[in-house]
Scaffold this motif. Structure first.
Motif, PDB file in Angstrom:
ATOM      1  N   UNK A 150       0.822  -1.219   0.000  1.00 46.78           N
ATOM      2  CA  UNK A 150       0.000   0.000   0.000  1.00 46.78           C
ATOM      3  C   UNK A 150       0.852   1.262   0.000  1.00 46.78           C
ATOM      4  N   UNK A 151       0.679   2.055  -1.064  1.00 47.18           N
ATOM      5  CA  UNK A 151       1.567   3.209  -1.267  1.00 47.18           C
ATOM      6  C   UNK A 151       0.903   4.559  -1.147  1.00 47.18           C
ATOM      7  N   UNK A 152      -0.290   4.633  -0.510  1.00 41.68           N
ATOM      8  CA  UNK A 152      -0.938   5.934  -0.328  1.00 41.68           C
ATOM      9  C   UNK A 152      -1.380   6.552  -1.659  1.00 41.68           C
ATOM     10  N   UNK A 153      -1.484   7.885  -1.688  1.00 42.29           N
ATOM     11  CA  UNK A 153      -2.020   8.590  -2.864  1.00 42.29           C
ATOM     12  C   UNK A 153      -1.222   8.251  -4.127  1.00 42.29           C
ATOM     13  N   UNK A 154      -1.917   7.849  -5.171  1.00 35.71           N
ATOM     14  CA  UNK A 154      -1.303   7.428  -6.447  1.00 35.71           C
ATOM     15  C   UNK A 154      -0.299   6.279  -6.266  1.00 35.71           C
ATOM     16  N   UNK A 155      -0.264   5.686  -5.081  1.00 37.13           N
ATOM     17  CA  UNK A 155       0.731   4.641  -4.800  1.00 37.13           C
ATOM     18  C   UNK A 155       2.141   5.202  -4.752  1.00 37.13           C
TER      19      UNK A 155
END
Ligand SMILES: C[S@@+](CC[C@H](N)C(=O)[O-])C[C@H]1O[C@@H](n2cnc3c(N)ncnc32)[C@H](O)[C@@H]1O
Length: 222
Positions: A150-155
């Motif tokens: 899981x990489x947050x916003x836009x990964x």
């Protein structure tokens, strides 16, 4: 074709299982081997750091086949990944060959001296998500694997931390970084942004993997 390291006795509930992205990196380095050997031909022990080494398959491949004279120092926040990386390196050694590879538990490259890394490798948590998970507090926590994906916003949250710090982490003249992206990370936009900041960015390899398109970009100072 260079042989893929053996990975065995790994608990894939705790450590990222080698997947299409890992294998794309192996193919990337097979393709890049002449470039890398030429670039580090005069360096006695170049320092290679793979951030987030997981099973250790990529770093072991690099140490064994691409630049055996290098010293490979891997990092991972996940303690199970660090131990697994060491095991994988050991399992792939032969009687006449000791791989110069060590693993350290840390965030990204936080404990590594600035401008020390000659080759930086990162297959990041690139899946877009509402946020990057918190780091578990103890080894027995069942959520270590979430950090692999899981990489947050836009990964891109973790990857931008690495990109924004490249000037500091890479060795001055010859440092080079290989970073993997999926299409949802918008790698073309990332490459343009980095070029505007003085980086030469090249697409080294790209492949469709299921419904994902994965690619590896190479970053060197202009
Ligand atoms: C997609 S997996 C890649 C594993 C392995 N390199 C491979 O290609 O098979 C991402 C890895 O990055 C690690 N990781 C995530 N966030 C990290 C951070 N902030 N610092 C270091 N490692 C991190 C995860 O624990 C996981 O092992």
């Amino acid at each position: 074709m260079l042989p893929t390291p053996e990975v065995k006795d790994i608990d894939y509930d705790k450590v990222y299982e080698p997947s299409e992205d890992s294998f794309l990196l192996l193919d990337c380095f097979e393709q890049e081997q002449d470039y890398i050997r030429k670039r580090f031909g005069n360096t006695s022990s170049p320092l290679i750091t793979e951030i987030g080494s997981g099973s250790g398959i990529v770093s072991t491949f690099f140490a064994k086949h691409i630049l055996p004279k290098s010293v490979v120092l891997t990092t991972d926040v996940n303690p199970h990944a660090c131990q697994t990386t060491l095991n994988t390196a050991k399992q792939n050694q032969t009687e006449n060959e000791t791989l110069r590879l060590d693993a350290a538990q840390m965030n990204l490259t936080d404990a590594i001296r600035p401008k020390a890394i000659d080759v930086l490798i990162f297959n990041p948590p690139y899946v877009p998500a509402s946020e990057v998970p918190d780091i578990p507090k103890d080894e027995a926590d069942p959520t270590w694997l979430d950090l692999a994906l899981l990489g947050g916003e836009d990964g891109m949250v973790t990857t931008w931390q690495v990109l924004n710090n490249l000037q500091t982490t890479l060795s001055q003249d010859q440092g080079v970084a290989y970073i993997l992206f999926c299409a949802r990370n918008k790698p073309d936009e990332v490459a343009e942004k980095m070029r505007r900041q003085g980086w030469q960015v090249d697409l080294i390899i790209s492949r469709k993997a299921g419904w994902e398109v994965l690619s590896v970009l190479r970053f060197v100072r202009n």
